[in-house]
Design a protein around this motif. Sequence first.
Motif, mmCIF file in Angstrom:
data_model
loop_
_atom_site.group_PDB
_atom_site.id
_atom_site.type_symbol
_atom_site.label_atom_id
_atom_site.label_comp_id
_atom_site.label_asym_id
_atom_site.label_seq_id
_atom_site.Cartn_x
_atom_site.Cartn_y
_atom_site.Cartn_z
ATOM 1 N N GLY A 10 10.437 57.865 25.889
ATOM 2 C CA GLY A 10 10.646 56.672 26.684
ATOM 3 C C GLY A 10 9.736 56.626 27.897
ATOM 4 N N PRO A 11 9.887 55.599 28.719
ATOM 5 C CA PRO A 11 9.009 55.428 29.880
ATOM 6 C C PRO A 11 9.263 56.494 30.939
ATOM 7 C CG PRO A 11 10.744 53.796 29.907
ATOM 8 C CD PRO A 11 10.859 54.524 28.606
ATOM 9 N N VAL A 12 8.201 56.874 31.625
ATOM 10 C CA VAL A 12 8.276 57.855 32.710
ATOM 11 C C VAL A 12 7.135 57.558 33.680
ATOM 12 C CG1 VAL A 12 6.871 59.580 31.526
ATOM 13 C CG2 VAL A 12 8.492 60.322 33.235
ATOM 14 N N VAL A 13 7.323 57.875 34.950
ATOM 15 C CA VAL A 13 6.287 57.699 35.967
ATOM 16 C C VAL A 13 5.860 59.079 36.441
ATOM 17 C CG1 VAL A 13 5.789 56.830 38.281
ATOM 18 C CG2 VAL A 13 7.164 55.470 36.714
ATOM 19 N N PHE A 14 4.559 59.343 36.419
ATOM 20 C CA PHE A 14 4.015 60.595 36.930
ATOM 21 C C PHE A 14 3.438 60.329 38.311
ATOM 22 C CE2 PHE A 14 3.994 61.426 32.392
ATOM 23 C CZ PHE A 14 4.488 62.712 32.350
ATOM 24 N N ARG A 15 3.747 61.228 39.272
ATOM 25 C CA ARG A 15 3.267 61.076 40.644
ATOM 26 C C ARG A 15 2.479 62.315 41.034
ATOM 27 N NH1 ARG A 15 7.894 59.908 44.460
ATOM 28 N NH2 ARG A 15 8.550 61.916 43.666
ATOM 29 N N ASP A 16 1.228 62.114 41.487
ATOM 30 C CA ASP A 16 0.379 63.204 41.961
ATOM 31 C C ASP A 16 0.848 63.568 43.366
ATOM 32 O OD1 ASP A 16 -1.648 64.802 43.059
ATOM 33 O OD2 ASP A 16 -3.142 63.897 41.747
ATOM 34 N N THR A 22 0.459 57.168 41.526
ATOM 35 C CA THR A 22 1.433 57.151 40.438
ATOM 36 C C THR A 22 0.867 56.407 39.239
ATOM 37 O OG1 THR A 22 2.445 55.125 41.238
ATOM 38 C CG2 THR A 22 3.398 57.183 42.019
ATOM 39 N N PHE A 23 1.307 56.784 38.064
ATOM 40 C CA PHE A 23 0.949 56.043 36.862
ATOM 41 C C PHE A 23 2.099 56.122 35.872
ATOM 42 C CE2 PHE A 23 -0.813 60.254 36.516
ATOM 43 C CZ PHE A 23 -0.520 60.656 35.233
ATOM 44 N N ALA A 24 2.316 55.010 35.210
ATOM 45 C CA ALA A 24 3.421 54.909 34.263
ATOM 46 C C ALA A 24 2.897 55.081 32.843
ATOM 47 C CB ALA A 24 4.102 53.557 34.398
ATOM 48 N N THR A 25 3.669 55.773 32.044
ATOM 49 C CA THR A 25 3.323 55.997 30.646
ATOM 50 C C THR A 25 4.618 56.279 29.900
ATOM 51 O OG1 THR A 25 1.907 57.260 29.154
ATOM 52 C CG2 THR A 25 2.913 58.474 30.957
ATOM 53 N N ARG A 26 4.500 56.721 28.671
ATOM 54 C CA ARG A 26 5.676 57.096 27.885
ATOM 55 C C ARG A 26 5.563 58.575 27.566
ATOM 56 N NH1 ARG A 26 8.470 52.980 24.870
ATOM 57 N NH2 ARG A 26 8.626 54.510 23.223
ATOM 58 N N SER A 27 6.693 59.231 27.551
ATOM 59 C CA SER A 27 6.710 60.669 27.329
ATOM 60 C C SER A 27 8.072 61.096 26.815
ATOM 61 C CB SER A 27 6.408 61.396 28.640
ATOM 62 O OG SER A 27 6.575 62.781 28.494
ATOM 63 N N THR A 28 8.128 62.303 26.263
ATOM 64 C CA THR A 28 9.417 62.850 25.860
ATOM 65 C C THR A 28 10.180 63.377 27.069
ATOM 66 O OG1 THR A 28 8.394 64.990 25.418
ATOM 67 C CG2 THR A 28 8.634 63.478 23.557
ATOM 68 N N LEU A 29 9.514 63.489 28.220
ATOM 69 C CA LEU A 29 10.194 63.904 29.439
ATOM 70 C C LEU A 29 11.145 62.832 29.934
ATOM 71 C CD1 LEU A 29 7.232 65.484 31.419
ATOM 72 C CD2 LEU A 29 9.060 66.665 30.226
ATOM 73 N N GLY A 30 10.843 61.581 29.603
ATOM 74 C CA GLY A 30 11.623 60.472 30.124
ATOM 75 C C GLY A 30 12.932 60.244 29.424
ATOM 76 N N GLY A 31 12.931 60.377 28.158
ATOM 77 C CA GLY A 31 14.148 60.096 27.409
ATOM 78 C C GLY A 31 14.443 58.608 27.356
ATOM 79 N N ARG A 32 15.632 58.273 26.985
ATOM 80 C CA ARG A 32 16.013 56.870 26.870
ATOM 81 C C ARG A 32 17.115 56.561 27.859
ATOM 82 N NH1 ARG A 32 15.974 57.940 20.948
ATOM 83 N NH2 ARG A 32 13.950 57.235 20.249
ATOM 84 N N GLY A 33 17.210 55.292 28.204
ATOM 85 C CA GLY A 33 18.323 54.831 29.020
ATOM 86 C C GLY A 33 17.965 54.660 30.479
ATOM 87 N N GLY A 34 18.914 54.266 31.284
ATOM 88 C CA GLY A 34 18.907 54.097 32.734
ATOM 89 C C GLY A 34 17.577 53.932 33.429
ATOM 90 N N ASP A 35 17.501 54.527 34.599
ATOM 91 C CA ASP A 35 16.311 54.426 35.443
ATOM 92 C C ASP A 35 15.145 55.205 34.854
ATOM 93 O OD1 ASP A 35 17.824 52.963 37.216
ATOM 94 O OD2 ASP A 35 18.359 54.709 38.427
ATOM 95 N N VAL A 36 13.953 54.799 35.266
ATOM 96 C CA VAL A 36 12.744 55.488 34.815
ATOM 97 C C VAL A 36 12.575 56.741 35.675
ATOM 98 C CG1 VAL A 36 10.249 55.313 34.572
ATOM 99 C CG2 VAL A 36 11.677 53.328 34.106
ATOM 100 N N PRO A 37 12.514 57.923 35.069
ATOM 101 C CA PRO A 37 12.368 59.157 35.852
ATOM 102 C C PRO A 37 10.964 59.296 36.431
ATOM 103 C CG PRO A 37 12.386 59.656 33.524
ATOM 104 C CD PRO A 37 12.664 58.195 33.652
ATOM 105 N N VAL A 38 10.870 59.973 37.567
ATOM 106 C CA VAL A 38 9.596 60.256 38.215
ATOM 107 C C VAL A 38 9.345 61.751 38.114
ATOM 108 C CG1 VAL A 38 8.309 60.194 40.373
ATOM 109 C CG2 VAL A 38 9.861 58.327 39.798
ATOM 110 N N VAL A 39 8.171 62.123 37.589
ATOM 111 C CA VAL A 39 7.806 63.527 37.430
ATOM 112 C C VAL A 39 6.651 63.821 38.378
ATOM 113 C CG1 VAL A 39 6.966 65.282 35.825
ATOM 114 C CG2 VAL A 39 8.520 63.489 35.023
ATOM 115 N N ASP A 40 6.823 64.799 39.279
ATOM 116 C CA ASP A 40 5.760 65.193 40.202
ATOM 117 C C ASP A 40 4.835 66.195 39.519
ATOM 118 O OD1 ASP A 40 6.589 63.663 42.363
ATOM 119 O OD2 ASP A 40 8.008 65.181 43.021
ATOM 120 N N VAL A 41 3.525 65.963 39.657
ATOM 121 C CA VAL A 41 2.529 66.876 39.106
ATOM 122 C C VAL A 41 1.633 67.346 40.244
ATOM 123 C CG1 VAL A 41 2.527 65.928 36.777
ATOM 124 C CG2 VAL A 41 1.003 64.967 38.464
ATOM 125 N N GLU A 42 1.115 68.561 40.133
ATOM 126 C CA GLU A 42 0.251 69.115 41.169
ATOM 127 C C GLU A 42 -1.130 68.480 41.152
ATOM 128 O OE1 GLU A 42 1.069 71.351 43.501
ATOM 129 O OE2 GLU A 42 3.126 71.344 42.756
#
Length: 74
Positions: A10-16, A22-42
């Motif tokens: 599902g959709p997920v937002v990656f933040r540097d 930030t950039f939005a994409t789809r990933s297995t980290l996001g899963g389905r449902g509710g709010d779009v998760p934000v994943v911090d990357v180094e």
Amino acid sequence: MRKDIHPAYGPVVFRDRSTGTTFATRSTLGGRGGDVPVVDVEISAASHPFWTGGTRVVDTAGRVEKFRRRYGTR
């Protein structure tokens, strides 16, 4: 595809973390449902020296001094 064996996609937002980009994409980290998760990357393409053409400042003063103390002129 067989059902119920694949991870949710599902959709997920990656933040540097270093630039705040930030950039939005789809990933297995996001899963389905509710709010779009934000994943911090180094490091991302927005901050990686290869893509930006810049260099990172690395504190090497301690390492250089240690080398000089060990192997300097005696």
